[in-house]
Design an enzyme around this catalytic site. Structure first.
Site, mmCIF file in Angstrom:
data_model
loop_
_atom_site.group_PDB
_atom_site.id
_atom_site.type_symbol
_atom_site.label_atom_id
_atom_site.label_comp_id
_atom_site.label_asym_id
_atom_site.label_seq_id
_atom_site.Cartn_x
_atom_site.Cartn_y
_atom_site.Cartn_z
ATOM 1 N N TYR A 170 32.763 -64.947 -110.217
ATOM 2 C CA TYR A 170 32.433 -63.600 -110.703
ATOM 3 C C TYR A 170 33.249 -63.237 -111.949
ATOM 4 C CZ TYR A 170 30.743 -63.756 -105.933
ATOM 5 O OH TYR A 170 30.134 -64.157 -104.784
ATOM 6 N N TYR B 186 25.465 -59.013 -97.450
ATOM 7 C CA TYR B 186 25.777 -60.084 -98.396
ATOM 8 C C TYR B 186 25.506 -61.412 -97.687
ATOM 9 C CZ TYR B 186 28.039 -63.412 -101.369
ATOM 10 O OH TYR B 186 28.256 -64.514 -102.162
ATOM 11 N N ASP C 73 23.805 -64.016 -89.596
ATOM 12 C CA ASP C 73 24.686 -64.700 -90.533
ATOM 13 C C ASP C 73 26.119 -64.428 -90.083
ATOM 14 O OD1 ASP C 73 26.366 -65.404 -92.598
ATOM 15 O OD2 ASP C 73 25.123 -64.559 -94.188
HETATM 16 N N1 PMP Z 1 27.118 -65.142 -95.838
HETATM 17 C C1 PMP Z 1 28.198 -64.364 -95.677
HETATM 18 C C2 PMP Z 1 28.178 -63.298 -94.621
HETATM 19 C C3 PMP Z 1 29.321 -64.549 -96.490
HETATM 20 O O1 PMP Z 1 30.389 -63.745 -96.343
HETATM 21 C C4 PMP Z 1 29.306 -65.586 -97.458
HETATM 22 C C5 PMP Z 1 30.496 -65.855 -98.367
HETATM 23 N N2 PMP Z 1 31.220 -64.775 -98.780
HETATM 24 C C6 PMP Z 1 28.157 -66.371 -97.582
HETATM 25 C C7 PMP Z 1 27.091 -66.132 -96.756
HETATM 26 C C8 PMP Z 1 28.069 -67.475 -98.610
HETATM 27 O O2 PMP Z 1 28.927 -68.510 -98.300
HETATM 28 P P1 PMP Z 1 29.448 -69.527 -99.445
HETATM 29 O O3 PMP Z 1 30.329 -68.711 -100.356
HETATM 30 O O4 PMP Z 1 30.174 -70.579 -98.666
HETATM 31 O O5 PMP Z 1 28.233 -70.059 -100.134
#
Ligand code: PMP
Length: 430
Positions: free
Chosen positions: A18, A150, A251
């Site tokens: 970022y 997210y 997730d």
């Molecule tokens: N899903 C969630 C809930 C996350 O917090 C994150 C990472 N911050 C991701 C997916 C993506 O994972 P990565 O950064 O390993 O691609």
């Protein structure tokens, strides 16, 4: 190479998360790390060592250089560091997958190993879309989620991130269009809001013909805003998904492996999704690996369809080093009273953050499991807040209006107190 030369090369060539290129801020150079401490190559605010308040973005739950995890990587290295996963398999991956099936909610029995959280989410979405295609219902290809979420930075996961913080307006015509419900009402202990439940049901009913899946982060919305909601909304989603024939994806990439006080956040609700993603703490923060789990029904649907295979297979799928350390990390977690450790951190954070109550600009203080959040009534001055916490000897990485911590579970009482003081100092400065 001396630190100044390293930083010069870093600024000119290394693209950080970022960030613009070349970089506009100077990162701290970490020389080594052990336990809950980061050791810096050059002192910051007179300190060579910082307490890690971030667990390297939720991942390093056991801290750094844990002997059992170091040993697992070393032992695996002596056998092989990698082999392709197409047509070949190995003990490290098989043992890990069996362990994941054992510890996750009952109906999840098949596991796809991915190389990052975003890829695990891609695979989850692809599984759900392919499931309905296989059943001859290819109109069911959209995804519903609630705002404030997210799910990763590749394009399909981006499409289910919060449209505002995910800046969807910059990606018009690029991201697939998904269906958004309002954010779930805030508060882990808040009673279910009946009006919210009815509007969610109305939306589901209206869109179900086009919906492959609902995807949410259970209980804690992380990078979308560090908001907590009641497990009652997960039970509601389970009921609605069953009623309207939509698959449910949890997730758990941030919430998994004990962070919220249960092994998985789904356990707070006592419900099981059809598909679940884990990552981050999966390998104890050692190596990049994530996983997508699904039920027998989802797997049978995909495998019985026209394509008959799941259309995914990354080069580094099932990487043996990552799989070995992931298995060791889970064993290490389950071999201790991790729930007591997370509770200890929860009460340490509650105590430590209470002092922020009177600080002007602090809008909310919330703690759940080993997660502590100060929400401000303005955007944090990240540079000032980071420096203020470094002065207290703590590494934090505030974003938007949030100063937050999810420390390693090995963080001791004195370090927790310092994290509380550092977050308060960051709130004052930022
Ligand atoms: N899903 C969630 C809930 C996350 O917090 C994150 C990472 N911050 C991701 C997916 C993506 O994972 P990565 O950064 O390993 O691609």
């Amino acid at each position: 190479m001396d630190t100044r030369a390293l930083l010069d090369l870093d600024r000119r060539h290394v693209w950080h998360p970022y960030s613009p290129m070349p970089g506009t801020t100077t990162p701290y150079v970490v020389e080594s790390a052990s336990g809950a401490r980061l050791r810096l190559a050059a002192p910051v605010a007179g300190r060579h060592e910082l307490i890690d308040g971030m667990s390297s973005w939720w991942a390093a739950i056991h801290g750094y250089r844990h002997p059992a995890l170091d040993r697992a990587v070393r032992d695996q290295l002596e056998r092989m560091s990698h082999v392709m996963f197409g047509g070949l398999t190995h003990e490290a991956a098989i043992r890990l997958v069996a362990k994941l099936v054992e510890i996750t909610p009952g109906p999840l029995e098949h596991v796809f190993l991915a190389d990052s959280g975003s890829v695990a989410v891609e695979v989850a979405l692809k599984m759900c879309v392919q499931y309905w295609q296989s059943l001859g219902r290819s109109r069911k290809c959209r995804v519903l989620t609630w705002r404030g979420g997210y799910h990763g930075d590749t394009l399909h996961p981006m499409s289910v991130c919060d449209p505002k913080s995910g800046m969807h307006r910059l990606w018009l015509g690029v991201l697939p269009e998904q269906v958004f419900a309002e954010e779930p009402p805030a508060g882990f202990d808040a009673p279910l809001d009946e009006d919210y439940a009815s509007s969610l049901e109305a939306l589901m009913e209206r869109c179900a013909g086009n919906l492959a899946a609902v995807i949410v982060e259970p209980v804690v919305q992380g990078a979308g805003g560090m908001r907590f909601h009641s497990p009652a909304y997960l039970r509601l989603l389970r009921t609605l998904c069953d009623r309207y024939e939509v698959l449910l994806i949890f997730d758990e990439i941030a919430t998994g492996f004990g962070r919220t006080g249960e092994l998985f956040a789904a356990d707070h609700a006592g419900v099981s999704p059809d598909v679940m993603c884990v990552g981050k703490a999966l390998t104890g923060g050692y190596l990049t690996m994530a996983a997508t789990l699904c039920t027998g029904t989802v797997a049978a649907g995909i495998s019985g369809g026209e394509a008959s295979v799941l259309a995914h297979g990354p080069t580094f799928m099932g990487n043996p080093l990552a799989a070995a350390v992931a298995h060791a990390s889970i064993e290490l977690l389950l071999g201790q009273d991790w729930q007591a450790e997370v509770k200890r951190i929860e009460s340490g954070l509650r105590k430590g953050l209470a002092q922020a109550a009177g600080v002007p600009g602090v809008r909310d203080i919330r703690v759940l499991g080993a997660i502590g959040v100060l929400q401000l009534d303005h955007m944090v001055d990240t540079a000032a807040a980071t420096e203020a916490s470094a002065l207290q000897g703590v590494w934090l990485r505030p974003f938007r209006d949030l100063i937050y911590t999810m420390p390693p579970y090995v963080t001791g009482a004195r370090d927790l107190a310092r994290i509380g003081a550092a977050m308060t100092a960051a709130a004052v400065a930022g």
